[in-house]
Write a protein that holds these residues in place. Structure first.
Motif, PDB file in Angstrom:
ATOM      1  N   ILE A  65       0.850  -1.187   0.000  1.00  0.00           N
ATOM      2  CA  ILE A  65       0.000   0.000   0.000  1.00  0.00           C
ATOM      3  C   ILE A  65       0.888   1.240   0.000  1.00  0.00           C
ATOM      4  N   SER A  66       0.594   2.188  -0.858  1.00  0.00           N
ATOM      5  CA  SER A  66       1.364   3.429  -0.931  1.00  0.00           C
ATOM      6  C   SER A  66       0.454   4.630  -0.676  1.00  0.00           C
ATOM      7  N   LYS A  67       1.086   5.765  -0.403  1.00  0.00           N
ATOM      8  CA  LYS A  67       0.405   7.049  -0.214  1.00  0.00           C
ATOM      9  C   LYS A  67      -0.691   6.974   0.851  1.00  0.00           C
ATOM     10  N   VAL A  68      -0.359   6.335   1.969  1.00  0.00           N
ATOM     11  CA  VAL A  68      -1.328   6.232   3.068  1.00  0.00           C
ATOM     12  C   VAL A  68      -1.411   7.572   3.797  1.00  0.00           C
ATOM     13  N   ASN A  92       6.068   2.428   1.338  1.00  0.00           N
ATOM     14  CA  ASN A  92       4.919   1.536   1.199  1.00  0.00           C
ATOM     15  C   ASN A  92       4.649   0.875   2.546  1.00  0.00           C
ATOM     16  N   VAL A  93       3.521   0.182   2.623  1.00  0.00           N
ATOM     17  CA  VAL A  93       3.200  -0.655   3.780  1.00  0.00           C
ATOM     18  C   VAL A  93       2.962  -2.069   3.257  1.00  0.00           C
ATOM     19  N   PHE A 114      -3.022  -6.407  16.276  1.00  0.00           N
ATOM     20  CA  PHE A 114      -3.599  -5.191  15.714  1.00  0.00           C
ATOM     21  C   PHE A 114      -2.658  -4.667  14.632  1.00  0.00           C
ATOM     22  N   VAL A 115      -3.072  -4.818  13.378  1.00  0.00           N
ATOM     23  CA  VAL A 115      -2.215  -4.440  12.257  1.00  0.00           C
ATOM     24  C   VAL A 115      -2.388  -2.951  11.967  1.00  0.00           C
ATOM     25  N   LEU A 116      -1.286  -2.227  12.053  1.00  0.00           N
ATOM     26  CA  LEU A 116      -1.308  -0.782  11.867  1.00  0.00           C
ATOM     27  C   LEU A 116      -0.987  -0.413  10.420  1.00  0.00           C
ATOM     28  N   LYS A 117      -1.942   0.219   9.770  1.00  0.00           N
ATOM     29  CA  LYS A 117      -1.680   0.856   8.472  1.00  0.00           C
ATOM     30  C   LYS A 117      -1.405   2.322   8.783  1.00  0.00           C
ATOM     31  N   TYR A 118      -0.124   2.649   8.871  1.00  0.00           N
ATOM     32  CA  TYR A 118       0.296   3.967   9.337  1.00  0.00           C
ATOM     33  C   TYR A 118       0.500   4.924   8.166  1.00  0.00           C
TER      34      TYR A 118
END
Length: 305
Positions: A53-56, A86-87, A108-112
């Protein structure tokens, strides 16, 4: 042909039942340190076939609770890597959370948020704000999720290891409005092929540049070199790395281990001879499963009861 079809359906149902997952926004109201900007987040597949995942700019927490009959009360915030560009949400995020659930550990998965001058006022503190907020949420909702708020750890991979180790060494500085009584210190850390140092000689330059810019000051390099921030209050730590890692040099892990030893902080580690970087839970060059070793360490240390 019928038997394989039945088996597939059975396995699919088992997975759905076994892993209770909910995605929640990290911040209920406004996101701190943010600028008005369009949401440009996107997911691509890497050359290894894993989702990136990019540009979070809108952080979330994906909740994985173990079955009640297996729950131990322990919890861990999972921080995938990706070079602060990226994530790597799959093999360093969701897959890891499922393995912790098998141990009876809530995950708990963190999408930071990824550092950006477009979406943040100060891009260097955005990720650690999100890590601290994740720890805060888990402790705030400990009763609801049947978690012992004194057994909340953190695990990070690669640049996520830098973020996790920052959470474990910078916890005395609240980057969010958490209140004076909030405990932002993880109780334990697990760092897997982590970026640790921002020193010129051994740093992962992409991670440093994405977080601090192309020409950070010597003071900033020191501030975010987490081996220099270790104290006697740094959480007990388990470390994993491969000697032949050419992306993030093994000296990162060794420097952190040396700092822990100097400050008499309990730690353990597993060092693969081969495996390179980014292998997630499964190093194909070895029969040793480091997550099994982590489970033993957590049990021995009293985090899993």
């Amino acid at each position: 042909m019928k038997k394989p079809l039945i088996l597939f359906v059975t396995l699919t149902c088992f997975v759905l039942i076994s892993y209770t997952q909910t995605v929640m926004p990290l911040y209920a109201d406004s996101i701190p340190n943010s600028k008005p900007a369009p949401d440009e987040e996107k997911t691509d597949t890497s050359h290894r076939g894993v989702p990136m995942i990019s540009k979070v700019s809108i952080p979330t927490l994906t909740i994985y609770l173990p079955p009640k009959e297996k729950a131990t009360g322990a919890a861990v915030v999972v921080i995938p890597g990706g070079g602060y560009r990226n994530v790597a949400i799959g093999h360093e995020g969701y897959d890891v959370a499922k393995r912790f659930n098998e141990m009876g550990v809530a995950a708990f998965v963190l999408k930071y948020r990824l550092p950006s001058d477009v979406t943040m006022v100060n891009k260097e503190i955005g990720p650690i704000q999100d890590a601290q907020r994740a720890i805060q949420i888990v402790r705030e909702k400990a009763k609801e999720w049947e978690i012992d708020k004194n057994r909340v750890g953190i695990i990070g991979f690669s640049a996520g290891g830098h973020l996790a180790s920052a959470a474990g060494t910078h916890f005395n500085h609240a980057y969010i409005d958490a209140g004076k009584k909030a405990n932002l210190r993880p109780d334990f850390m697990i760092l897997v092929y982590p970026v640790i140092s921002f020193a010129d000689s051994i740093c992962h330059k992409g991670s440093r540049e994405n977080l601090l810019g192309k020409d950070p000051s010597p003071e900033k390099k020191m501030e975010y070199s987490n081996e220099l921030q270790v104290t006697k209050k740094t959480p007990p730590t388990y470390l994993v790395h491969a000697e032949d890692d050419s992306t993030v040099k093994v000296q990162n892990m060794l420097l952190f281990a040396t700092a822990l030893q100097k400050n008499k902080v309990p730690f353990d580690f597993y060092l693969y001879e081969k495996g390179g970087h980014g292998f997630g839970m499964n190093n194909s060059t070895s029969e040793v499963k480091w997550m099994d070793l982590v489970q033993e360490w957590m049990t021995k240390s009293g985090w899993i009861k």
